[in-house]
Design a protein around this motif. Structure first.
Motif, mmCIF file in Angstrom:
data_model
loop_
_atom_site.group_PDB
_atom_site.id
_atom_site.type_symbol
_atom_site.label_atom_id
_atom_site.label_comp_id
_atom_site.label_asym_id
_atom_site.label_seq_id
_atom_site.Cartn_x
_atom_site.Cartn_y
_atom_site.Cartn_z
ATOM 1 N N THR A 176 0.429 -1.480 0.191
ATOM 2 C CA THR A 176 0.186 0.033 0.094
ATOM 3 C C THR A 176 1.261 1.704 0.258
ATOM 4 N N ASP A 199 -7.396 -4.308 -1.922
ATOM 5 C CA ASP A 199 -7.538 -5.277 -0.025
ATOM 6 C C ASP A 199 -8.580 -4.780 0.590
ATOM 7 N N ARG A 202 -8.230 -6.250 4.903
ATOM 8 C CA ARG A 202 -7.324 -5.799 5.971
ATOM 9 C C ARG A 202 -8.361 -4.899 7.058
ATOM 10 N N GLN A 208 -6.761 3.956 4.538
ATOM 11 C CA GLN A 208 -5.807 3.595 4.283
ATOM 12 C C GLN A 208 -4.916 4.113 2.809
ATOM 13 N N ASP A 256 -4.414 -1.924 -5.328
ATOM 14 C CA ASP A 256 -3.479 -2.828 -4.031
ATOM 15 C C ASP A 256 -4.074 -3.650 -3.854
HETATM 16 MG MG LIG Z 1 -1.761 -2.867 2.573
#
Ligand SMILES: [Mg+2]
Ligand SMILES: Nc1nc2c(ncn2[C@@H]2O[C@H](COP(=O)(O)OP(=O)(O)O)[C@@H](O)[C@H]2O)c(=O)[nH]1
Length: 369
Positions: A176, A199, A202, A208, A256
């Motif tokens: 990331t 992603d 997570r 993020q 990502d």
């Molecule tokens: Mg990541």
């Protein structure tokens, strides 16, 4: 998109009918069809000096970033200090051991030492200085041969329309962060960037990515509305569909993905499907499949690279966390065995801490006296 300059509503990204690549050796924008414009109020001389200072700062960052690997390889210098033509064989064997101990991997260590042995036999190496020079040259040769084989060490973007880049790797390797750093580099070169939050595993991974997007002037593609449970394949398919539907909105889509351990078949199947939906969305996509390798993992990165390459075909490596480890030498073994070029190195956590890989600067850095 049709290969013409963009409308007034969006930033003009570089477009053209020829294959485009970004990022030069120095990290200074290499965009080929745009002449260097001296900023208002600056003379050519002063501007040249600024560029020179920037190149020097970039080099310093690589040099500082490779400090620990350089310390580890200090043993090579100690060894070479005792070298003389009469007892070369002992020194060469010790050198091979030292390279293996520095994570180069048996294959790369053997290839390097064999090369030196042959040059000594041919009388091309006669003193310590030339031995070290030849060692450096051979390392650069290994690292550059991958770039030559695959066309270039720079990032490829599509001939026309949206370019899609897929970023993969194990958990916590720096995917990331690398997506964010790449976003910044592309934005600086005038490209409009969208990020895909692939992603879905997570917690807060999308948030993020949103922080990185905000920092770098990019945006994050919306999730599909009908997603009942987290599904990265759907997320990426949707992001590609949106990006292709209105290509005037973005030039580059950087995807990502979740971290996955390379020997988990289920997760590797999933990444295969992620790649497939991108190539289904656009022929030839993704234009780059980048594997992020955490340099602190040392030789284990070879297993990771093998598996990811077998499953989805990796076009380039990004070597992260070089600033915090003595194990950067391991990548020479990866390149030697798999022939995949290193495209970038990560030398810190900040947005500017991503450097285009320069084999000579890297080897000079890790083998500097
Ligand atoms: Mg990541
Ligand atoms: N020192 C250093 N830290 C890095 C680098 N790249 C990433 N990191 C850190 O590694 C951690 C994991 O990064 P992240 O991008 O979330 O990894 P991901 O799980 O692969 O997406 C974060 O704390 C990052 O700041 C680098 O080049 N150098």
């Amino acid at each position: 998109m049709n290969g013409q300059q963009g409308s007034c509503c969006r930033r003009a990204g570089p477009r053209g009918s020829t294959r485009r690549r970004v990022h030069g050796r120095s990290g200074v924008s290499p965009r080929p069809r745009r002449s260097v414009r001296v900023p208002a109020g600056l003379s050519f001389k002063k501007f040249g000096r600024i560029l020179e200072e920037k190149a020097k700062a970039d080099w310093n960052r690589v040099f500082q970033g490779t400090e620990k690997t350089r310390e580890r390889l200090g043993v090579v210098d100690e060894l070479l200090a005792y070298w003389n033509l009469d007892d070369s064989e002992d020194t060469l064997e010790e050198l091979e051991d030292a390279l293996i101990a520095s994570d180069f991997g048996p294959g790369a260590a053997l290839a390097l030492v064999e090369g030196l042995r042959e040059k000594i036999r041919l009388g091309e190496i006669k003193d310590q200085g030339s031995l070290k020079q030849e060692l450096k040259k051979s390392m650069v040769g290994i690292l550059e041969s991958a770039a030559v084989n695959s066309g270039s060490g720079e990032l490829a973007v599509s001939d026309s329309g949206l370019s899609i880049i897929l970023v993969v790797g194990v958990n916590g390797g720096g995917k990331t962060t690398t997506v964010g750093k790449l976003s910044s580099r592309f934005a600086k070169e005038g490209y409009t960037v969208t990020l895909a939050a692939g992603d879905t595993f997570r917690a807060a991974a999308k948030e993020q990515l949103e922080v990185w997007a905000e920092r770098t002037g990019a945006r994050v593609a919306e999730y599909p509305e009908d997603m009942e449970k987290p599904d990265p394949v759907k997320v990426l398919a949707h992001a590609a569909e949106l990006g292709l539907r209105d290509e005037r909105d973005s030039d580059i889509l950087i995807c990502d993905t979740s971290g996955r351990i390379h020997n988990n078949f289920k997760l590797m199947d999933e990444i295969e499907r992620c790649k497939k939906v991108l190539s289904d969305a656009k022929q030839g996509a993704p234009s780059e499949t980048l594997l992020v390798l955490d340099s602190t993992t040392g030789l284990n990165m070879l297993n990771q690279a093998r598996e990811f390459n077998d499953y989805i075909g990796i076009t380039g490596l990004v070597l992260t966390k070089l600033d915090g480890t003595a194990r950067g030498g391991a990548v020479v073994g990866v390149v030697q065995e798999l022939g995949i070029p290193i495209k970038f190195i990560g030398v810190g956590e900040k947005v500017e801490d991503l450097q285009p890989f320069d084999a000579e600067a890297f080897v000079d850095g890790i083998l500097s006296t």
